[in-house]
Design an enzyme around this catalytic site. Structure first.
Site, PDB file in Angstrom:
ATOM      1  N   GLY A 161     -10.721   9.899   8.398  1.00  0.00           N
ATOM      2  CA  GLY A 161     -12.041   9.928   7.759  1.00  0.00           C
ATOM      3  C   GLY A 161     -13.064   9.051   8.470  1.00  0.00           C
ATOM      4  O   GLY A 161     -14.262   9.359   8.492  1.00  0.00           O
ATOM      5  N   GLU A 193       0.809  -1.229   0.000  1.00  0.00           N
ATOM      6  CA  GLU A 193       0.000   0.000   0.000  1.00  0.00           C
ATOM      7  C   GLU A 193       0.844   1.283   0.000  1.00  0.00           C
ATOM      8  O   GLU A 193       0.594   2.202  -0.780  1.00  0.00           O
ATOM      9  CB  GLU A 193      -0.923  -0.018   1.232  1.00  0.00           C
ATOM     10  CG  GLU A 193      -1.782   1.212   1.349  1.00  0.00           C
ATOM     11  CD  GLU A 193      -2.656   1.193   2.600  1.00  0.00           C
ATOM     12  OE1 GLU A 193      -2.630   0.191   3.354  1.00  0.00           O
ATOM     13  OE2 GLU A 193      -3.359   2.191   2.815  1.00  0.00           O
TER      14      GLU A 193
END
Ligand SMILES: Nc1ncnc2c1ncn2[C@@H]1O[C@H](COP(=O)(O)OP(=O)(O)OP(=O)(O)O)[C@@H](O)[C@H]1O
Ligand SMILES: [Mg+2]
Length: 276
Positions: A127, A76
């Site tokens: 988030g 990632e």
């Protein structure tokens, strides 16, 4: 020709980047809670696609594909950094060194220097906090509605500013800085605040925590540019503005990329393109 696709299966959202027939990079996004939808979209639109996948949920996504060949995976952080550098190059802005903050479900903070990158810090404030704490406080779970409401909100009675505490005293630091996120509710007994104000308060807390960590990282590594990415910033002018003003106040340069949340997917696509 085989369509090349890069997928970033994140904690909340699955992002897709691919080249269309005109050789333009195009994007799609799905909820990570519905991998079946991702699979169906690929099967109906790009049945013979060559896929490269990244993100924390890559393995969970992979089990939905019965491909005889193993789907390539890219780490990632590598995918994200490559996606960031690709976008910087397109924008003809390539700092030698920068702090990069990925405000996803959580927030991951990296330093990029001389084309190498390293994860240096992070926080669980991100988030997911906006959606989760926002929902706990107001019952609103829709991201668009959170955007709409928080934009109209005021943090004046939610937070305590340094100037609220130092009223008639000489200020030791700038009076407009937040002394306490949400502290105003208990100090001023201003419970029963509107959903808009509460959501603006959540955005303020997230922006200031993330920006503070990034500014400290930038100071420690003596860099000026801080690149903020992650879908949390998408259509989220309020969060961008909170981060921007705090970063500028601390004499650092905030950078927002146009494709906020797609850096990982772009990195996976580039890896996929490289392999052919
Ligand atoms: N339509 C949407 N639905 C849900 N969340 C959204 C939406 N649009 C923006 N968001 C915000 O984007 C955040 C996810 O950002 P992002 O896609 O960068 O993270 P992720 O890759 O899924 O997570 P992580 O990188 O931490 O594994 C959500 O937590 C939410 O605040
Ligand atoms: Mg992510």
């Amino acid at each position: 020709m085989t369509t090349k696709i890069g997928i970033d299966a994140g904690g909340t959202l699955t992002k897709i980047a691919y080249w269309n027939e005109n050789n333009e990079m195009v994007f799609e996004r799905f909820l990570s809670s519905d991998f079946l939808k991702v699979k169906k979209w690929i099967e109906s639109n790009h049945p013979n696609a060559s896929i490269c996948v990244t993100g924390g949920r890559a393995e969970q996504l992979k089990v939905h594909f019965s491909s005889s060949e193993e789907i390539p995976y890219i780490v990632e952080f590598d995918a994200t950094m490559n996606g960031v550098m690709y976008q910087l190059k397109l924008g003809a802005f390539e700092p030698k060194a920068a702090v990069i903050a990925n405000i996803g479900t959580g927030t991951s903070i990296h330093i990029m220097q001389a084309n190498k990158h390293q994860r240096i810090s992070g926080t669980g404030i991100g988030g997911g906090t906006l959606l989760g704490l926002g929902m706990a406080l107001t019952g609103i779970s829709d991201f668009e509605e959170i955007m709409k409401q928080s934009k109209m909100g005021s943090r004046a009675e939610i937070d305590v500013l340094v100037s609220d505490i130092y009223k008639n005293n000489k200020l030791p630091i700038k009076g407009t800085l937040t002394a306490s996120n949400f502290g105003g509710i208990s100090i001023n007994h201003t419970e029963n605040k509107s959903n808009s104000d509460l959501l603006a308060g959540v955005q303020g807390m997230i922006g200031e925590v993330v920006a503070s960590l990034c500014i400290q990282a930038a100071d420690a590594h003596e860099v000026e540019d801080i690149i903020y990415i992650g879908t949390t910033l998408e259509d989220n002018e309020l969060l961008q503005q909170i981060i921007q003003s705090y970063t500028v106040l601390k004499l650092k340069k905030p950078v927002f990329l146009e494709k906020h949340g797609y850096s990982g997917a772009i990195g996976a696509l580039l890896e996929n393109t490289k392999n052919f």
